[in-house]
Design an enzyme around this catalytic site. Sequence first.
Site, PDB file in Angstrom:
ATOM      1  N   MET A   1     -12.164   4.602  -1.152  1.00  0.00           N
ATOM      2  CA  MET A   1     -12.853   4.872   0.124  1.00  0.00           C
ATOM      3  C   MET A   1     -13.464   6.259  -0.010  1.00  0.00           C
ATOM      4  O   MET A   1     -12.966   7.243   0.548  1.00  0.00           O
ATOM      5  CB  MET A   1     -11.858   4.788   1.285  1.00  0.00           C
ATOM      6  CG  MET A   1     -11.485   3.340   1.621  1.00  0.00           C
ATOM      7  SD  MET A   1      -9.974   3.225   2.571  1.00  0.00           S
ATOM      8  CE  MET A   1      -8.791   3.328   1.253  1.00  0.00           C
TER       9      MET A   1
ATOM     10  N   ASP B   1      -6.875  -6.307   3.928  1.00  0.00           N
ATOM     11  CA  ASP B   1      -6.216  -4.991   3.978  1.00  0.00           C
ATOM     12  C   ASP B   1      -6.324  -4.418   5.389  1.00  0.00           C
ATOM     13  O   ASP B   1      -7.428  -4.152   5.875  1.00  0.00           O
ATOM     14  CB  ASP B   1      -6.927  -4.082   2.959  1.00  0.00           C
ATOM     15  CG  ASP B   1      -6.350  -2.686   2.848  1.00  0.00           C
ATOM     16  OD1 ASP B   1      -5.301  -2.408   3.462  1.00  0.00           O
ATOM     17  OD2 ASP B   1      -6.961  -1.865   2.128  1.00  0.00           O
TER      18      ASP B   1
ATOM     19  N   GLY C   1      -1.150   1.602   9.714  1.00  0.00           N
ATOM     20  CA  GLY C   1      -0.504   1.407  11.005  1.00  0.00           C
ATOM     21  C   GLY C   1      -1.412   0.959  12.146  1.00  0.00           C
ATOM     22  O   GLY C   1      -1.003   0.989  13.307  1.00  0.00           O
TER      23      GLY C   1
ATOM     24  N   MET D   1     -11.813  -5.638   4.798  1.00  0.00           N
ATOM     25  CA  MET D   1     -11.048  -4.662   5.587  1.00  0.00           C
ATOM     26  C   MET D   1     -10.828  -5.239   6.984  1.00  0.00           C
ATOM     27  O   MET D   1     -11.783  -5.569   7.680  1.00  0.00           O
ATOM     28  CB  MET D   1     -11.806  -3.337   5.697  1.00  0.00           C
ATOM     29  CG  MET D   1     -11.750  -2.462   4.459  1.00  0.00           C
ATOM     30  SD  MET D   1     -10.095  -2.125   3.831  1.00  0.00           S
ATOM     31  CE  MET D   1      -9.333  -1.300   5.224  1.00  0.00           C
TER      32      MET D   1
ATOM     33  N   MET E   1      -8.964   8.253  -0.629  1.00  0.00           N
ATOM     34  CA  MET E   1      -9.830   8.680   0.481  1.00  0.00           C
ATOM     35  C   MET E   1     -10.279  10.112   0.224  1.00  0.00           C
ATOM     36  O   MET E   1      -9.466  10.957  -0.160  1.00  0.00           O
ATOM     37  CB  MET E   1      -9.065   8.620   1.803  1.00  0.00           C
ATOM     38  CG  MET E   1      -8.447   7.260   2.094  1.00  0.00           C
ATOM     39  SD  MET E   1      -7.683   7.216   3.719  1.00  0.00           S
ATOM     40  CE  MET E   1      -6.806   5.651   3.630  1.00  0.00           C
TER      41      MET E   1
ATOM     42  N   HIS F   1      -8.246   1.193  -4.440  1.00  0.00           N
ATOM     43  CA  HIS F   1      -9.242   0.979  -3.375  1.00  0.00           C
ATOM     44  C   HIS F   1      -9.931   2.311  -3.101  1.00  0.00           C
ATOM     45  O   HIS F   1      -9.323   3.221  -2.540  1.00  0.00           O
ATOM     46  CB  HIS F   1      -8.495   0.444  -2.140  1.00  0.00           C
ATOM     47  CG  HIS F   1      -9.342   0.242  -0.933  1.00  0.00           C
ATOM     48  ND1 HIS F   1      -8.789   0.050   0.326  1.00  0.00           N
ATOM     49  CD2 HIS F   1     -10.686   0.195  -0.766  1.00  0.00           C
ATOM     50  CE1 HIS F   1      -9.763  -0.118   1.209  1.00  0.00           C
ATOM     51  NE2 HIS F   1     -10.924  -0.020   0.576  1.00  0.00           N
TER      52      HIS F   1
ATOM     53  N   SER G   1       0.851  -1.196   0.000  1.00  0.00           N
ATOM     54  CA  SER G   1       0.000   0.000   0.000  1.00  0.00           C
ATOM     55  C   SER G   1       0.883   1.241   0.000  1.00  0.00           C
ATOM     56  O   SER G   1       1.600   1.524   0.964  1.00  0.00           O
ATOM     57  CB  SER G   1      -0.903   0.006   1.233  1.00  0.00           C
ATOM     58  OG  SER G   1      -1.528   1.273   1.328  1.00  0.00           O
TER      59      SER G   1
ATOM     60  N   ASP H   1      -4.742   3.722  -2.189  1.00  0.00           N
ATOM     61  CA  ASP H   1      -5.903   4.057  -1.356  1.00  0.00           C
ATOM     62  C   ASP H   1      -6.404   5.465  -1.663  1.00  0.00           C
ATOM     63  O   ASP H   1      -5.711   6.444  -1.382  1.00  0.00           O
ATOM     64  CB  ASP H   1      -5.517   4.000   0.124  1.00  0.00           C
ATOM     65  CG  ASP H   1      -5.355   2.581   0.621  1.00  0.00           C
ATOM     66  OD1 ASP H   1      -6.275   1.765   0.391  1.00  0.00           O
ATOM     67  OD2 ASP H   1      -4.316   2.278   1.231  1.00  0.00           O
TER      68      ASP H   1
ATOM     69  N   HIS I   1      -1.056  -1.190  -4.259  1.00  0.00           N
ATOM     70  CA  HIS I   1      -2.381  -0.884  -3.696  1.00  0.00           C
ATOM     71  C   HIS I   1      -2.453   0.618  -3.444  1.00  0.00           C
ATOM     72  O   HIS I   1      -1.615   1.188  -2.741  1.00  0.00           O
ATOM     73  CB  HIS I   1      -2.580  -1.681  -2.409  1.00  0.00           C
ATOM     74  CG  HIS I   1      -3.924  -1.510  -1.786  1.00  0.00           C
ATOM     75  ND1 HIS I   1      -5.036  -2.212  -2.205  1.00  0.00           N
ATOM     76  CD2 HIS I   1      -4.346  -0.718  -0.769  1.00  0.00           C
ATOM     77  CE1 HIS I   1      -6.079  -1.860  -1.466  1.00  0.00           C
ATOM     78  NE2 HIS I   1      -5.695  -0.940  -0.587  1.00  0.00           N
TER      79      HIS I   1
HETATM   80  C1  DX5 Z   1      -6.464   1.667   5.343  1.00  0.00           C
HETATM   81  C2  DX5 Z   1      -5.978   1.361   3.948  1.00  0.00           C
HETATM   82  C3  DX5 Z   1      -4.872   0.394   3.882  1.00  0.00           C
HETATM   83  C4  DX5 Z   1      -3.614   0.831   4.620  1.00  0.00           C
HETATM   84  C5  DX5 Z   1      -3.070  -0.387   5.307  1.00  0.00           C
HETATM   85  O1  DX5 Z   1      -7.629   2.410   5.266  1.00  0.00           O
HETATM   86  O2  DX5 Z   1      -7.022   0.870   3.132  1.00  0.00           O
HETATM   87  O3  DX5 Z   1      -4.554   0.002   2.563  1.00  0.00           O
HETATM   88  O4  DX5 Z   1      -2.619   1.362   3.797  1.00  0.00           O
HETATM   89  O5  DX5 Z   1      -2.028  -0.002   6.124  1.00  0.00           O
HETATM   90  P1  DX5 Z   1      -1.325  -0.990   7.144  1.00  0.00           P
HETATM   91  O6  DX5 Z   1      -0.788  -2.143   6.353  1.00  0.00           O
HETATM   92  O7  DX5 Z   1      -0.264  -0.134   7.758  1.00  0.00           O
HETATM   93  O8  DX5 Z   1      -2.384  -1.419   8.125  1.00  0.00           O
HETATM   94 ZN    ZN Z   2      -6.655  -0.117   1.086  1.00  0.00          ZN
END
Ligand code: DX5
Ligand code: ZN
Length: 216
Positions: free
Chosen positions: A67, A178, A148, A140, A36, A65, A7, A34, A32
């Site tokens: 969101m 994820d 993190g 998820m 948002m 992805h 990611s 993200d 990946h």
């Molecule tokens: C969270 C994201 C993830 C995130 C995962 O909302 O969708 O893709 O980057 O991060 P880690 O692997 O640090 O949990």
């Molecule tokens: Zn993600």
Amino acid sequence: MTIIAPSVLSLDYSKFENQMSDLHASKAQWLHFDVMDGHFVPNLTFGPDILKAFRKASHLFLDVHLMVEDPEFFSDVFMDAGAQMITFHTEALNHDSTHILALIKKIKGRGVQVGLSVKPKTPVEILFPYINEVDMFLIMSVEPGFGGQSFIPQSLEKISALRTLIDQSQSSALIEVDGGINSHTGSLCKQAGANVLVAGSYIFKDDIIAAVESLW
Ligand code: DX5
Ligand code: ZN
């Protein structure tokens, strides 16, 4: 076979070239990405121009992805920018099957793969009607919004339930997980039936190549 999808939320952008070259030397097959929007989740990340830059800088498969509150709008924006997989959340469409099926059809119609995701508090059964409709399900395993966080163990039951149904239905859908993935939680997810592991903070915290290898 397990697909590792680092990611890029956790990539250190002050070391972009070095970290991309480590990713390319690693066993990672996907990136990946993200998206948002500050509404669906309380965080703001990347727009389409950043995805275009990844398309130029990498040959890896671009796993987007979404969101966002409006996946119908943003799916087109990110397909135009080079997404090869678009995953959206059932929650964003209020679990409305008419809208969900229409968006799946639109994405597939552009020759892009499609994934459907649920947040941790949404029951996995919501995904069952789409078992033969999508290329991937994304479970998820943290509340979406931030990297993190710690893995939510109940995600393993969701993965197992989905794995059983996929196998019974002779569906070819992948199961991606994820959030909070490291070598330990990644191995539990693989045992439960996941075949795509997303990891952010675990991969980018130190030795990228070794971290990817440990998830393989
Ligand atoms: C969270 C994201 C993830 C995130 C995962 O909302 O969708 O893709 O980057 O991060 P880690 O692997 O640090 O949990
Ligand atoms: Zn993600």
